[in-house]
Design an enzyme around this catalytic site. Structure first.
Site, PDB file in Angstrom:
ATOM      1  N   ARG A 193     -11.741   7.522   3.504  1.00 13.33           N
ATOM      2  CA  ARG A 193     -10.757   6.462   2.556  1.00 13.33           C
ATOM      3  C   ARG A 193     -12.578   6.235   2.315  1.00 13.33           C
ATOM      4  O   ARG A 193     -12.518   4.763   1.691  1.00 13.33           O
ATOM      5  CB  ARG A 193      -9.806   5.396   3.312  1.00 13.33           C
TER       6      ARG A 193
ATOM      7  N   LYS B  15     -12.253  -5.476   2.390  1.00 12.59           N
ATOM      8  CA  LYS B  15     -11.675  -4.694   3.575  1.00 12.59           C
ATOM      9  C   LYS B  15     -13.304  -3.420   3.599  1.00 12.59           C
ATOM     10  O   LYS B  15     -13.340  -2.874   2.722  1.00 12.59           O
ATOM     11  CB  LYS B  15     -10.697  -3.848   3.040  1.00 12.59           C
TER      12      LYS B  15
ATOM     13  N   CYS C 140       1.286  -0.625   0.007  1.00 14.18           N
ATOM     14  CA  CYS C 140       0.189  -0.048   0.104  1.00 14.18           C
ATOM     15  C   CYS C 140       1.484   0.874  -0.259  1.00 14.18           C
ATOM     16  O   CYS C 140       1.990   1.148   0.127  1.00 14.18           O
ATOM     17  CB  CYS C 140      -0.687   0.188   0.924  1.00 14.18           C
TER      18      CYS C 140
ATOM     19  N   LYS D 187     -11.665  -7.740   6.316  1.00 13.20           N
ATOM     20  CA  LYS D 187     -10.866  -6.855   7.663  1.00 13.20           C
ATOM     21  C   LYS D 187     -12.003  -6.142   7.922  1.00 13.20           C
ATOM     22  O   LYS D 187     -12.416  -4.906   6.727  1.00 13.20           O
ATOM     23  CB  LYS D 187      -9.548  -6.471   6.928  1.00 13.20           C
TER      24      LYS D 187
ATOM     25  N   GLU E 159     -16.626  -7.961  -4.870  1.00 15.18           N
ATOM     26  CA  GLU E 159     -15.121  -7.632  -3.817  1.00 15.18           C
ATOM     27  C   GLU E 159     -14.537  -9.099  -4.963  1.00 15.18           C
ATOM     28  O   GLU E 159     -13.226  -9.248  -4.910  1.00 15.18           O
ATOM     29  CB  GLU E 159     -14.698  -7.092  -2.701  1.00 15.18           C
TER      30      GLU E 159
ATOM     31  N   TYR F  75      -2.896  -9.374  16.629  1.00 10.40           N
ATOM     32  CA  TYR F  75      -1.438  -8.274  17.834  1.00 10.40           C
ATOM     33  C   TYR F  75      -1.615  -9.341  19.075  1.00 10.40           C
ATOM     34  O   TYR F  75      -1.025  -8.694  19.559  1.00 10.40           O
ATOM     35  CB  TYR F  75      -1.875  -7.092  17.432  1.00 10.40           C
TER      36      TYR F  75
END
Length: 326
Positions: A217, A195, A120, A248, A233, A313
């Site tokens: 965005r 996303k 990206c 996501k 998509e 994470y």
């Protein structure tokens, strides 16, 4: 009185019995750990909104990688934070860009680690958007050229998987063609196929220092209200040559994870995003939830919904807890 009913509790009578009939399982092989590489020196900076997550410079990367390997994690997702940014995100595709430098170093010292490169421009552009900008418009086709250059640079550096997160239309077909032409036909694409324009990304923008400097965005990421759009998509990306499909965020979109799994015969990846991670950390710090039980319940929910892999994470914590429970 004779009652007719099923005794489901027979299969819950002990921990051993519950383990025997458990339908879904977590292992360290399920996890991809995001890693933020900061250009510079002497940097190991904890992200304030993401306790336990650090920005690290190259001189601190060995200690971080040793810790990752010690936990049994086999895959990392690399995000770069450059010291200089410009309108077209030049540092994303330079051979000396921070992700390319980190990739070469990790491959030299930890060749068994799978490197997934985030493809990206938002961390590298001065405006913080994921593509080229003209006025207040994000340009689709012009952005594809730079994304292809970025993917090729990452592959040349040794990335095992290219993970385009930009959500420009046609990014999979453009990157696939570019990789193939450059001689990287065997490098798979882990597409951010579905996303959403989500509020759950907030802490990530602190970690990656890539927040948009104007607007948002929503013209290229998906509307959270839409389900059928996810099929369109994902189908486009499959047709264009994707090898993995990412959904996501994860937790608010478990229905979409299941939809994608049911309809496409590719590995499905759930991204357990920063906001999901940080909410549990904050609640646990206040004593409102049991962190271990809450995190593990969340992660198994991704597997139950159909995820083959989880970007999280919490990978280090989860691996430690899995080992403790053996």
């Amino acid at each position: 009185m004779e009652l007719q009913f099923s005794r489901h509790r027979r299969l819950r009578t002990s921990a051993s019995m519950r383990a025997l009939v458990r339908e879904n399982h977590l292992t360290p092989d399920d996890f991809i750990y995001p890693l933020f590489i900061y250009e510079g020196e002497n940097i190991r900076r904890e992200v304030s909104s993401m306790p336990g997550v650090f920005q690290v410079s190259m001189d601190n990367l060995k200690a971080e990688m040793d810790d990752i390997v010690a936990h049994g994690i086999k895959s990392v997702l690399l995000f770069g934070i450059p010291t200089t940014k410009d309108e077209c995100g030049t540092q994303a595709f330079h051979d000396h860009g921070i992700i390319q430098v980190a990739t070469r170093w990790i491959k030299e010292h930890y060749p068994e680690i799978i490197i997934v490169a985030d493809t990206c421009l938002c961390e590298y552009t001065s405006h913080g958007h994921c593509g080229m900008v003209e006025g207040d418009k994000i340009l689709n086709d012009e952005s594809l050229e730079l994304l292809v250059k970025t993917a090729i640079a990452q592959a040349e550096a040794g990335a095992d998987i290219i993970a385009p997160s930009n959500m420009m239309d046609g990014f999979v077909t453009a990157i696939r063609a570019g990789l193939d032409e450059a001689g990287f036909k065997d490098i798979p694409i882990m597409s951010y196929a579905v996303k959403y324009a989500s509020a759950f990304y907030g802490p990530f923008r602190e970690a990656a220092e890539g927040a948009p400097q104007f607007g948002d965005r929503k013209t290229y990421q998906m509307d959270p209200a839409n389900r059928m759009e996810a099929f369109r998509e994902a189908e486009s990306d499959v047709d264009e040559g994707a090898d993995f499909l990412i959904v996501k965020p994860g937790m608010p979109y478990l229905d979409i994870v299941r939809d994608v799994k049911n309809n496409f015969n590719l590995p499905v990846v759930a991204y357990n995003v920063s906001g999901e991670y940080s909410m549990i950390k904050a609640a646990a710090a206040n004593g409102w939830v049991d962190e271990k039980q809450t995190v593990m319940e969340m992660l198994i929910a991704f597997k139950r919904a159909g995820a083959d892999l989880i970007i999280t994470y919490a990978a280090k914590d989860a691996c430690r807890w899995l080992k403790e429970d053996q």
